[in-house]
Design a protein around this motif. Structure first.
Motif, PDB file in Angstrom:
ATOM      1  N   ILE A  27       0.845  -1.191   0.000  1.00 56.20           N
ATOM      2  CA  ILE A  27       0.000   0.000   0.000  1.00 56.20           C
ATOM      3  C   ILE A  27       0.880   1.240   0.000  1.00 56.20           C
ATOM      4  CG2 ILE A  27      -1.839   1.238   1.191  1.00 56.20           C
ATOM      5  CD1 ILE A  27      -2.463  -1.374   2.680  1.00 56.20           C
ATOM      6  N   THR A  28       1.924   1.195   0.795  1.00 60.81           N
ATOM      7  CA  THR A  28       2.849   2.320   0.887  1.00 60.81           C
ATOM      8  C   THR A  28       4.225   1.791   1.270  1.00 60.81           C
ATOM      9  OG1 THR A  28       3.218   4.523   1.854  1.00 60.81           O
ATOM     10  CG2 THR A  28       2.396   2.804   3.333  1.00 60.81           C
ATOM     11  N   PRO A  52       4.038   3.802   8.975  1.00 61.09           N
ATOM     12  CA  PRO A  52       2.857   4.518   8.482  1.00 61.09           C
ATOM     13  C   PRO A  52       1.567   3.869   8.985  1.00 61.09           C
ATOM     14  CG  PRO A  52       4.418   4.081   6.695  1.00 61.09           C
ATOM     15  CD  PRO A  52       4.873   3.281   7.875  1.00 61.09           C
ATOM     16  N   ASN A  53       0.557   4.693   9.128  1.00 61.69           N
ATOM     17  CA  ASN A  53      -0.770   4.208   9.501  1.00 61.69           C
ATOM     18  C   ASN A  53      -1.664   4.326   8.277  1.00 61.69           C
ATOM     19  OD1 ASN A  53      -3.286   3.629  10.531  1.00 61.69           O
ATOM     20  ND2 ASN A  53      -3.064   4.924  12.350  1.00 61.69           N
ATOM     21  N   THR A  54      -2.033   3.197   7.692  1.00 61.50           N
ATOM     22  CA  THR A  54      -2.832   3.217   6.470  1.00 61.50           C
ATOM     23  C   THR A  54      -4.328   3.297   6.739  1.00 61.50           C
ATOM     24  OG1 THR A  54      -2.908   0.795   6.366  1.00 61.50           O
ATOM     25  CG2 THR A  54      -1.058   1.896   5.263  1.00 61.50           C
ATOM     26  N   GLN A  82      -6.201   0.965   8.000  1.00 59.44           N
ATOM     27  CA  GLN A  82      -6.845  -0.335   7.845  1.00 59.44           C
ATOM     28  C   GLN A  82      -5.923  -1.386   8.433  1.00 59.44           C
ATOM     29  OE1 GLN A  82      -6.673  -0.347   3.334  1.00 59.44           O
ATOM     30  NE2 GLN A  82      -5.751  -2.337   3.677  1.00 59.44           N
ATOM     31  N   GLN A 124      -3.147  -3.883   8.739  1.00 62.00           N
ATOM     32  CA  GLN A 124      -1.977  -3.862   7.874  1.00 62.00           C
ATOM     33  C   GLN A 124      -0.895  -4.826   8.348  1.00 62.00           C
ATOM     34  OE1 GLN A 124      -1.109   0.390   8.334  1.00 62.00           O
ATOM     35  NE2 GLN A 124       0.696  -0.100   9.577  1.00 62.00           N
ATOM     36  N   PRO A 164       0.839   0.550  13.871  1.00 62.57           N
ATOM     37  CA  PRO A 164       0.725   1.705  12.976  1.00 62.57           C
ATOM     38  C   PRO A 164       0.960   3.015  13.713  1.00 62.57           C
ATOM     39  CG  PRO A 164      -1.068   0.157  12.584  1.00 62.57           C
ATOM     40  CD  PRO A 164      -0.355  -0.320  13.809  1.00 62.57           C
ATOM     41  N   VAL A 214       4.390  -1.532   3.736  1.00 61.20           N
ATOM     42  CA  VAL A 214       3.131  -1.825   4.422  1.00 61.20           C
ATOM     43  C   VAL A 214       2.162  -2.439   3.423  1.00 61.20           C
ATOM     44  CG1 VAL A 214       1.211  -0.899   5.757  1.00 61.20           C
ATOM     45  CG2 VAL A 214       3.503   0.102   5.992  1.00 61.20           C
TER      46      VAL A 214
END
Length: 723
Positions: A14-15, A62-64, A66, A68, A110, A156
């Motif tokens: 995702i990132t 990172p905090n997406t 969702q 993760q 996260p 992530v």
């Protein structure tokens, strides 16, 4: 960051956070300092006497928004990495030239910040007596990369995500099949529905088949594999991956992309894309076939450890730091130019030897149509690697290399070890384990082993896709024309010329010995090694930049060969490797050994004929292309000099009847040996004393033109033409 591991790996993150930069670095027994990551590893950065060290830095996750999964991923680590988060050990992995990835999800929530540390043991920290316990490629090279190199990232992914796909194509059955791995890092079981779509990745327009969906239940903290297909592939031979044979400037092979979409029962999704080529490579008895057509491999081996010795801001990790192995830059054509140089020499294959290539190098080979023999770092020449105590490290390395590279269409064969037969630790059971690791995780390609001079050291390895290619049949540093034979298996020679390859005489053998061995119907010929004769085929490299394995310096580099394609020796190599070639083999053989200046022909070896004599010459015609069973053959004989008076000439279409094969786009060819006898007739008088003195009749300008009829895949038998 998305393509740092190549276009065939999917990367469903995702990132990502690039972790390249300055890290704390503490060599064992010393105080802390700093190091650049990846930076080519620690040896390149001046830590030449370090065998073990600890890297550390802080990372913020990172905090997406969702559920993760968080991973620390290194492009390569040599060799054993133990990763910790805030002092808690996550795990240990032992690798050689392949990625090392760690799931830190349970240690890094996260949005939180942590200190990660990586203790790395290099090859000399992993020893059993005087032997390494890991495959370290070329032990003779001091500059093999050590520590973390190639790349470093925090990635992530969704808690449930597509972690791998393996695309399998069959020209024989006209089908596509792919295996999708779905990883569930969450604490509960999930139902996952998979869908897929196909598209061109290189500009072609095709009516791709629809791909069926599949649903699978993936248990908590586990990975499930789902097979999709076989799906009918009726897109024709224009959709196939073909090598750049014969050489065409600017050629691009046809590539495709598989997009995989995963939907979970809680509404989450994951996407990943995989580039592939539709092609099939097989071993059929004594011959190899590509897309149903016999293929003869004509090329060389790339020894990266030699280029590691170049001081380019430090020595080491040439594949990731030397401009000639990277994308084009100002004043340097980069790896694409090196591949073009291979192909312009009429090389169709390269064994990336001992030190596995980078993902970028393989991506370019896919795009430009250069076939690759992908070799492990397992080497037995000096018994410097312990295959017994280090057995699992060796086998795991073979498996990891296969899993990393198996979606690359350019890879047409695996090479499981190099000269292992010389090692006191080698055994047939060990080689069987290597074969199982590679073939068991692929199964779509042949597997081979390059041995020293033992033609069949593993007599019970009777797998139909396994072959042995020995080295130095004529002796080390000696000219010869012999070829080993192994009944029912492809014939060829994996190394010859060395250790004369860094002399003008030896460089001449790349042409003359290859032409002679080629006439014996060899399936695979690779003199060793081009870089010792012409180091500058890799852009920017000078003849004085490094000391090759055999000592001394390469013959040619950018410092003393500014116009390589005008160099007579390189022109002869082009002629010897030309897929469609007409060669007077006795004439070449007479001067085959050459001399210290690389002279060809040798004046003493050129035939002279008295006035009025009838002359008969044998000319061998080769067709190593992929499309035609017919070539147009013209020849011209001249008096005294290649540009002398024409005394005889001829033109003959040469055809071999055979089954048709699907035709690739463009005028591509395929190989066969043909023999023709031409009677040149009486040598005419030239000059006042021609009736009293012998004359030389040169065949240097025999020319050939490609026909455009049907393709073939077996040798044309000898016949005679009288003219």
């Amino acid at each position: 960051m998305s393509d740092v591991n190549g276009f065939t790996t999917g990367n469903g993150a995702i990132t990502s956070v690039d972790l390249a930069g300055t890290w704390s670095f503490t060599p064992k027994g010393r105080s802390a300092t700093s190091i650049n990551v990846p930076g080519g590893g620690w040896y390149k950065q001046g830590f030449t006497d370090v065998n073990e060290a600890t890297y550390s830095r802080t990372v913020t996750v990172p905090n997406t928004g969702q559920p993760q999964s968080v991973w620390i991923e290194f492009g390569a680590v040599n060799h054993q990495a133990t990763l910790s988060v805030d002092g808690q050990v996550v795990g240990t992995q032992t690798t050689s030239f392949t990625p090392s990835n760690f799931d830190i999800s349970a240690f890094a929530a996260p949005g939180t910040t942590h200190t990660i540390s990586v203790n790395v043991k290099g090859r000399y920290a992993l020893m059993n007596g005087s032997q390494t316990l890991v495959p370290d490629a070329a032990n003779w090279s001091e500059a093999i990369p050590q520590g973390i190199y190639r790349s470093a990232a925090l990635r992530v992914y969704p808690a449930v995500y597509v972690s791998d796909s393996f695309v399998r194509t069959s020209v024989t059955n006209q089908t596509l099949t792919y295996d999708v791995s779905v990883t569930n890092t969450s604490g509960s079981s999930r139902s996952v529905t998979l869908t897929g779509a196909l598209a061109s990745d290189s500009g072609g327009s095709f009516n791709y088949p629809a791909l069926p969906s599949r649903t699978v239940t993936v248990a908590a903290h586990s990975t499930a594999k789902v097979t999709v297909g076989p799906v009918a592939w009726n897109l024709g031979s224009a959709s196939y991956w073909w090598p750049n044979v014969p050489y065409r400037a600017g050629y691009r092979a046809q590539l495709h992309k598989l997009s995989v979409h995963a939907s979970t029962d809680d509404g989450r999704t994951s996407d990943a894309g995989y580039r592939f080529g539709f092609r099939e490579t097989t071993q059929n008895g004594e011959y190899y076939h590509l897309n149903g057509v016999r293929v003869n491999f004509r090329g060389d081996s790339l020894q990266g450890a030699d280029y590691d010795r170049i001081d380019n801001g430090g020595k080491g990790d040439a594949y990731d730091t030397l401009p000639g192995f990277l994308p084009p830059s100002t004043g340097n054509g980069g790896w694409p130019q090196a591949v073009d140089n291979y192909q312009r020499l009429n090389y169709n294959v390269v064994r990336i030897h001992q030190e596995p290539g980078s993902p970028y190098m393989l991506d370019v080979a896919d795009e430009m149509g250069l076939m690759v023999i992908d070799e492990t770092a397992i080497r037995g020449t000096c018994s410097c690697q312990d295959f017994v105590a280090g057995h699992d490290n060796m086998v795991n390395h073979a498996r990891a290399l296969t899993l990393r590279d198996r979606n690359h269409p350019a890879i047409i064969r695996w090479s499981q070890s190099n000269e292992a037969d010389l090692s006191t630790f080698d055994s047939e059971s060990f080689e069987k384990d290597l074969y199982a690791a590679m073939n068991g995780n692929d199964g779509t390609r042949p597997v081979s082993v390059d041995t020293a001079w033992n033609t069949n050291p593993y007599p019970n390895m009777l797998n139909g896709n396994f072959a042995v290619f020995s080295h130095y049949v004529d002796g080390i540093g000696a000219y010869g024309e012999a070829l080993p034979s192994l009944a029912g298996r492809p014939e060829g020679e994996g190394e010859y010329v060395w250790n004369k390859s860094n002399t003008k005489q030896g460089f001449e053998w790349f042409a003359t010995a290859t032409a002679a061995k080629r006439a014996k119907d060899a399936s695979d010929l690779r003199p060793y090694t081009l870089l010792s004769g012409w180091a500058g085929f890799v852009p920017g490299v000078r003849s004085t930049d490094f000391v090759p394995e055999e000592g001394g310096h390469p013959v040619y580099g950018e410092d003393n060969l500014s116009a390589p394609w005008s160099n007579p020796q390189i022109q002869r190599i082009q002629a010897a490797f030309n897929p469609v070639a007409a060669i007077d083999l006795p004439y070449w053989s007479a001067s085959g050994v050459s001399d210290q200046d690389g002279t060809f022909p040798l004046p003493r070896a050129v035939d002279t004929y008295s006035y009025g004599k009838t002359i008969t010459r044998n000319v061998t015609v080769f067709n190593d292309g992929f499309s035609d069973t017919s070539v147009g053959f013209t020849w011209t004989a001249r008096l005294d000099r290649p540009d002398g008076v024409v005394i005889a000439s001829g033109n003959e279409p040469l055809t071999r009847a055979g089954r048709r094969h699907p035709r690739p786009p463009g005028p591509v060819d395929h190989e066969v040996g043909q023999h023709h006898v031409h009677r040149l007739g009486r040598v005419p008088q030239s000059g006042q004393r021609a009736d009293q003195r012998g004359r030389r009749c040169h065949r240097g300008d025999l020319q050939r033109h490609l026909g455009s009829r049907e393709r073939r895949d077996r040798p044309v038998r000898r016949h005679e033409l009288l003219q």
